[in-house]
Each structure stands twice: as structure tokens, then as C-alpha cells.
Enzyme design. Sequence first.
Site, PDB file in Angstrom:
ATOM      1  N   TYR A  11      21.990  23.605  34.873  1.00  0.00           N
ATOM      2  CA  TYR A  11      22.502  24.993  34.739  1.00  0.00           C
ATOM      3  C   TYR A  11      22.467  25.732  36.084  1.00  0.00           C
ATOM      4  O   TYR A  11      23.512  26.159  36.594  1.00  0.00           O
ATOM      5  CB  TYR A  11      21.662  25.706  33.674  1.00  0.00           C
ATOM      6  CG  TYR A  11      21.810  27.203  33.637  1.00  0.00           C
ATOM      7  CD1 TYR A  11      23.081  27.802  33.612  1.00  0.00           C
ATOM      8  CD2 TYR A  11      20.680  28.033  33.606  1.00  0.00           C
ATOM      9  CE1 TYR A  11      23.203  29.181  33.562  1.00  0.00           C
ATOM     10  CE2 TYR A  11      20.807  29.404  33.544  1.00  0.00           C
ATOM     11  CZ  TYR A  11      22.065  29.975  33.532  1.00  0.00           C
ATOM     12  OH  TYR A  11      22.183  31.338  33.484  1.00  0.00           O
ATOM     13  N   ASP A  31      21.620  13.434  40.546  1.00  0.00           N
ATOM     14  CA  ASP A  31      21.158  13.909  39.230  1.00  0.00           C
ATOM     15  C   ASP A  31      21.089  12.712  38.294  1.00  0.00           C
ATOM     16  O   ASP A  31      21.952  11.832  38.326  1.00  0.00           O
ATOM     17  CB  ASP A  31      22.167  14.938  38.702  1.00  0.00           C
ATOM     18  CG  ASP A  31      21.604  15.804  37.587  1.00  0.00           C
ATOM     19  OD1 ASP A  31      21.623  17.035  37.745  1.00  0.00           O
ATOM     20  OD2 ASP A  31      21.166  15.259  36.547  1.00  0.00           O
ATOM     21  N   ASN A  32      20.052  12.677  37.438  1.00  0.00           N
ATOM     22  CA  ASN A  32      19.952  11.547  36.486  1.00  0.00           C
ATOM     23  C   ASN A  32      20.620  11.851  35.147  1.00  0.00           C
ATOM     24  O   ASN A  32      20.605  11.021  34.241  1.00  0.00           O
ATOM     25  CB  ASN A  32      18.487  11.125  36.282  1.00  0.00           C
ATOM     26  CG  ASN A  32      17.665  12.183  35.557  1.00  0.00           C
ATOM     27  OD1 ASN A  32      18.190  13.191  35.095  1.00  0.00           O
ATOM     28  ND2 ASN A  32      16.365  11.943  35.457  1.00  0.00           N
ATOM     29  N   THR A 117       9.055  29.146  40.553  1.00  0.00           N
ATOM     30  CA  THR A 117       9.072  29.882  39.281  1.00  0.00           C
ATOM     31  C   THR A 117       8.082  31.038  39.226  1.00  0.00           C
ATOM     32  O   THR A 117       7.043  31.018  39.898  1.00  0.00           O
ATOM     33  CB  THR A 117       8.723  28.912  38.129  1.00  0.00           C
ATOM     34  OG1 THR A 117       8.715  29.624  36.897  1.00  0.00           O
ATOM     35  CG2 THR A 117       7.360  28.276  38.320  1.00  0.00           C
ATOM     36  N   TYR A 141       4.057  23.291  33.582  1.00  0.00           N
ATOM     37  CA  TYR A 141       5.316  23.486  34.328  1.00  0.00           C
ATOM     38  C   TYR A 141       5.051  24.287  35.604  1.00  0.00           C
ATOM     39  O   TYR A 141       5.419  23.864  36.714  1.00  0.00           O
ATOM     40  CB  TYR A 141       6.340  24.209  33.445  1.00  0.00           C
ATOM     41  CG  TYR A 141       7.495  24.763  34.233  1.00  0.00           C
ATOM     42  CD1 TYR A 141       8.387  23.905  34.870  1.00  0.00           C
ATOM     43  CD2 TYR A 141       7.675  26.137  34.377  1.00  0.00           C
ATOM     44  CE1 TYR A 141       9.433  24.414  35.627  1.00  0.00           C
ATOM     45  CE2 TYR A 141       8.715  26.646  35.130  1.00  0.00           C
ATOM     46  CZ  TYR A 141       9.591  25.777  35.749  1.00  0.00           C
ATOM     47  OH  TYR A 141      10.611  26.277  36.509  1.00  0.00           O
ATOM     48  N   PHE A 169      12.466  34.466  38.398  1.00  0.00           N
ATOM     49  CA  PHE A 169      12.072  34.991  37.110  1.00  0.00           C
ATOM     50  C   PHE A 169      13.086  34.400  36.115  1.00  0.00           C
ATOM     51  O   PHE A 169      13.346  33.204  36.204  1.00  0.00           O
ATOM     52  CB  PHE A 169      11.923  36.519  37.217  1.00  0.00           C
ATOM     53  CG  PHE A 169      10.649  36.835  38.006  1.00  0.00           C
ATOM     54  CD1 PHE A 169      10.484  36.388  39.316  1.00  0.00           C
ATOM     55  CD2 PHE A 169       9.585  37.474  37.412  1.00  0.00           C
ATOM     56  CE1 PHE A 169       9.287  36.598  40.018  1.00  0.00           C
ATOM     57  CE2 PHE A 169       8.392  37.709  38.100  1.00  0.00           C
ATOM     58  CZ  PHE A 169       8.252  37.270  39.397  1.00  0.00           C
ATOM     59  N   ARG A 281       4.273  32.134  21.176  1.00  0.00           N
ATOM     60  CA  ARG A 281       4.573  30.781  21.650  1.00  0.00           C
ATOM     61  C   ARG A 281       3.573  30.421  22.753  1.00  0.00           C
ATOM     62  O   ARG A 281       3.367  31.229  23.676  1.00  0.00           O
ATOM     63  CB  ARG A 281       6.003  30.775  22.198  1.00  0.00           C
ATOM     64  CG  ARG A 281       6.604  29.419  22.419  1.00  0.00           C
ATOM     65  CD  ARG A 281       8.059  29.538  22.837  1.00  0.00           C
ATOM     66  NE  ARG A 281       8.202  30.093  24.183  1.00  0.00           N
ATOM     67  CZ  ARG A 281       9.364  30.231  24.811  1.00  0.00           C
ATOM     68  NH1 ARG A 281      10.488  29.881  24.230  1.00  0.00           N
ATOM     69  NH2 ARG A 281       9.412  30.732  26.022  1.00  0.00           N
ATOM     70  N   ASP A 284       3.350  31.555  26.806  1.00  0.00           N
ATOM     71  CA  ASP A 284       4.089  32.785  27.130  1.00  0.00           C
ATOM     72  C   ASP A 284       3.157  33.836  27.723  1.00  0.00           C
ATOM     73  O   ASP A 284       2.060  34.064  27.216  1.00  0.00           O
ATOM     74  CB  ASP A 284       4.725  33.380  25.870  1.00  0.00           C
ATOM     75  CG  ASP A 284       6.083  32.769  25.573  1.00  0.00           C
ATOM     76  OD1 ASP A 284       6.630  32.092  26.457  1.00  0.00           O
ATOM     77  OD2 ASP A 284       6.581  32.986  24.450  1.00  0.00           O
TER      78      ASP A 284
HETATM   79  N1  UFG Z   1      11.843  34.013  22.888  1.00  0.00           N
HETATM   80  C1  UFG Z   1      11.844  34.430  21.558  1.00  0.00           C
HETATM   81  N2  UFG Z   1      12.582  33.702  20.677  1.00  0.00           N
HETATM   82  C2  UFG Z   1      13.313  32.609  21.040  1.00  0.00           C
HETATM   83  C3  UFG Z   1      13.307  32.217  22.394  1.00  0.00           C
HETATM   84  C4  UFG Z   1      12.557  32.944  23.309  1.00  0.00           C
HETATM   85  O1  UFG Z   1      11.176  35.404  21.185  1.00  0.00           O
HETATM   86  O2  UFG Z   1      13.959  32.001  20.168  1.00  0.00           O
HETATM   87  C5  UFG Z   1      11.021  34.777  23.844  1.00  0.00           C
HETATM   88  C6  UFG Z   1       9.969  33.899  24.525  1.00  0.00           C
HETATM   89  O3  UFG Z   1       8.852  33.710  23.696  1.00  0.00           O
HETATM   90  C7  UFG Z   1       9.722  34.700  25.793  1.00  0.00           C
HETATM   91  C8  UFG Z   1      11.103  35.316  26.124  1.00  0.00           C
HETATM   92  O4  UFG Z   1      11.835  35.241  24.889  1.00  0.00           O
HETATM   93  O5  UFG Z   1       8.831  35.746  25.523  1.00  0.00           O
HETATM   94  C9  UFG Z   1      11.851  34.535  27.178  1.00  0.00           C
HETATM   95  O6  UFG Z   1      11.790  33.154  26.813  1.00  0.00           O
HETATM   96  P1  UFG Z   1      12.714  32.036  27.486  1.00  0.00           P
HETATM   97  O7  UFG Z   1      12.419  30.763  26.761  1.00  0.00           O
HETATM   98  O8  UFG Z   1      14.131  32.488  27.547  1.00  0.00           O
HETATM   99  O9  UFG Z   1      12.198  31.966  28.987  1.00  0.00           O
HETATM  100  P2  UFG Z   1      10.715  31.780  29.567  1.00  0.00           P
HETATM  101  O10 UFG Z   1      10.270  33.135  30.047  1.00  0.00           O
HETATM  102  O11 UFG Z   1       9.811  31.065  28.638  1.00  0.00           O
HETATM  103  O12 UFG Z   1      10.935  30.769  30.777  1.00  0.00           O
HETATM  104  C10 UFG Z   1      11.971  30.903  31.739  1.00  0.00           C
HETATM  105  C11 UFG Z   1      12.298  29.524  32.294  1.00  0.00           C
HETATM  106  C12 UFG Z   1      11.120  28.976  33.050  1.00  0.00           C
HETATM  107  C13 UFG Z   1      10.609  29.978  34.056  1.00  0.00           C
HETATM  108  C14 UFG Z   1      10.352  31.314  33.428  1.00  0.00           C
HETATM  109  C15 UFG Z   1       9.975  32.317  34.473  1.00  0.00           C
HETATM  110  O13 UFG Z   1      12.633  28.619  31.235  1.00  0.00           O
HETATM  111  O14 UFG Z   1      11.531  27.797  33.704  1.00  0.00           O
HETATM  112  O15 UFG Z   1      11.525  31.762  32.754  1.00  0.00           O
HETATM  113  O16 UFG Z   1       9.806  33.596  33.914  1.00  0.00           O
HETATM  114  F1  UFG Z   1       9.432  29.544  34.560  1.00  0.00           F
END
Ligand code: UFG
Length: 328
Positions: A11, A31-32, A117, A141, A169, A281, A284
Site C-alpha cells: 500500500y 517484493d515477495n 512507526t 511490530y 502515524f 484490542r 492498542d
Molecule cells: N479500530 C476499531 N475497529 C476496527 C479497526 C480498528 O475500533 O474494526 C480501531 C483500533 O482499535 C485503533 C484505531 O481504530 O484504535 C486505528 O486502528 P488501525 O488498525 O487502523 O491502525 P493502528 O493504529 O492499529 O496501526 C496503524 C498501522 C501500524 C502503525 C500504527 C501507528 O497499522 O503499522 O498505525 O499509529 F504502527
Amino acid sequence: MQVLVTGGAGYIGSHIVEVLLDAGYDVIVFDNLSTGHRQAVAPKAMFVHGDLRQIGQVEDLFAAHEFAGIFHFASYILVPESMQKPWMYLRDNVVASANLLEVATRHGVGRFILSSTANLFDDPQRIPISEEEHVIPGSPYGESKAIAERQLLWMERIHGLKYCALRYFNAAGAHPNGHIGEDHPVETHLIPIVLQVALGQRDHITINGTDYDTPDGTCIRDYIHVLDLASAHVGAFESLADGPSRNYNLGTGRGYSVQEVVETARKVTGHAIPVQIGERRAGDLPALVADNTRIKQELGWEPEFAELGAIIETAWKWHQSHPRGFNG
Ligand code: UFG
């Protein structure tokens, strides 16, 4: 000038490839395809199928090409997955960056950009988070990226490799050209899931916890458009030609709660987007917002997509035109 983009079928990598090509670079993607898509790689880039965990394949790549610099994206990227399968991160991600750096320094490559990250900051003392914040990874991670940053530090000391680690972020949005966007084999990210609800592919979005210490109880994140990430990568790479190695936190500087993301997506799509409340989750963090002062001052970088609505609009266009991603 020829550059290597590892993970250029993914992405974020595929968007950086397009921006590098537009800026006049010759791009080789390695890329794999474990999570990326061959169709995401711009036709003007050369594609090499291979795996960084196999050092012989990395040696073959560097024997065949001379790179002025490297943009390293190839890695596993999911915080929740890393809490369930830590060795994919603590072994595979670490071996991948080690192999790449070993071979790159042997071939005298001078400049390296690392996709790092915000998950480095498990216990920030101040929000927004500056580069002065202590690195305390929030998951395997984040730990794998912290290790990659340490590997770079030693490669600079020993081999003089110039590097920049961009700690992003939450990357979001899609290229306005409509050809590339976010398409993960198993979607866990908030914005794509919300938009899949708007497309009728899911019934609802589950909010992962409403009891965080934030104004509405849901997690706050700093969503940055993928093209704004891309322009920072090019700026950081060019600055390394005569500037020092460094780290930058990279976000818009504004945080939105999960609830606010859902509300903004409702406005953009005109869909009701039903929600259910779920458990927290693992892995988080309550709030991650970047202090982007340093990159603004030193590189003159500014995000073009400052508002969440504008970011979600580009993602919505992509999801509407590619409801099944690259394969549909
Ligand atoms: N969330 C929900 N419901 C969902 C999916 C996500 O409530 O169905 C919440 C998550 O719990 C979190 C927020 O939305 O609180 C953002 O979640 P994402 O999965 O979109 O992203 P993350 O913050 O977990 O992680 C992303 C990247 C990582 C990076 C991070 C840095 O995937 O690689 O941002 O902030 F490290």
C-alpha cells in the site's frame, strides 16, 4: 538515479514508487508479494520478485543493479497480528532489514530511508509526540522497527551509511489517479473497514473499546494521507545528499477518535455506518498524535491533505472503483 524500493507492491510502497517516478528516479521494486499486489506496481518501475529473508536473493539483486539509495518498506506491519505471532516480527522483520543492510553496505549504498512507526511510543509523556520522546515499543511490530533503527545507527557508525527513519502515524487515503489504494489480504485497519461497511460488504464496524482515557473513550490516531507520506520520503532522501542522518515523526499533528472517523465517513459516503461496541484490542495505545515541527522546519514539508474528510474522500473513491481491491 536508480533507487530500490523494497515492498513497493504494498500500500504505502506503491504510492512512493509513483511519486519517485514522477520526480524522475529510476525505480526497482523488490517484493515477495506475500501481502502486496503485482498490479499495484507502476508499469514504469522494474519489478523483481524476491524475499529479503533469503540473503542469496538480496545478493543477486545487488549484483545486478547499482543503487544510489534504498527505501525499505517490506515488512509485516500489523500491531494486533504481532501480539499473536510475535516471531513474524521479532525474527522475520529483523532478519529482512539485517540482510538488506548487510548487502547494501557491502555494495557501498550511501542513503537509506526506513519506514518506521508511531508504535515506538508506548508511554508518551507528552501528546503530540516529538522526536525527543523515549522509544518504548508498544508491540513486537514496534520493537522490530526500533531494532531496524538501531541497525541503521550502527551502519552509519561503521560504514557511514546516511539514513532517515520516518516514524509514521496512521497512513490513509489513496492516490487520486484512481489506480492504487489500500488492499490488504485480511483487513484490520479502521478506515478501509468503515468504507467496506458503506459499500455494503460488512454489516457494521466494531469499535475496539470505548473506555480509554480520551474525550469520547475511543482511541485517537493521527491519520496522514499516503501521498503526504510519499512527499516526505522524497524530501528526506534528497536532504541526505548533504545533510545528517535523523529521525522524523510524521503525521498531520491532529488526532481523531475512532468515533470521529466513523462520523466523518458517514458524511463523506452518505451511509449510516452502524457501529457495535467491542472489547479493547491488544497492543492498542489510547492516543498517538505526531508533533511534526521538526520535519516541517528542517525539510519544509507540509501535508497537502490536512483534513480527515479530504483523506477519506480519496479512499472512498478507490473503494468504490475497486470494491474487491486489485483482484476484482
Ligand atoms: N479500530 C476499531 N475497529 C476496527 C479497526 C480498528 O475500533 O474494526 C480501531 C483500533 O482499535 C485503533 C484505531 O481504530 O484504535 C486505528 O486502528 P488501525 O488498525 O487502523 O491502525 P493502528 O493504529 O492499529 O496501526 C496503524 C498501522 C501500524 C502503525 C500504527 C501507528 O497499522 O503499522 O498505525 O499509529 F504502527
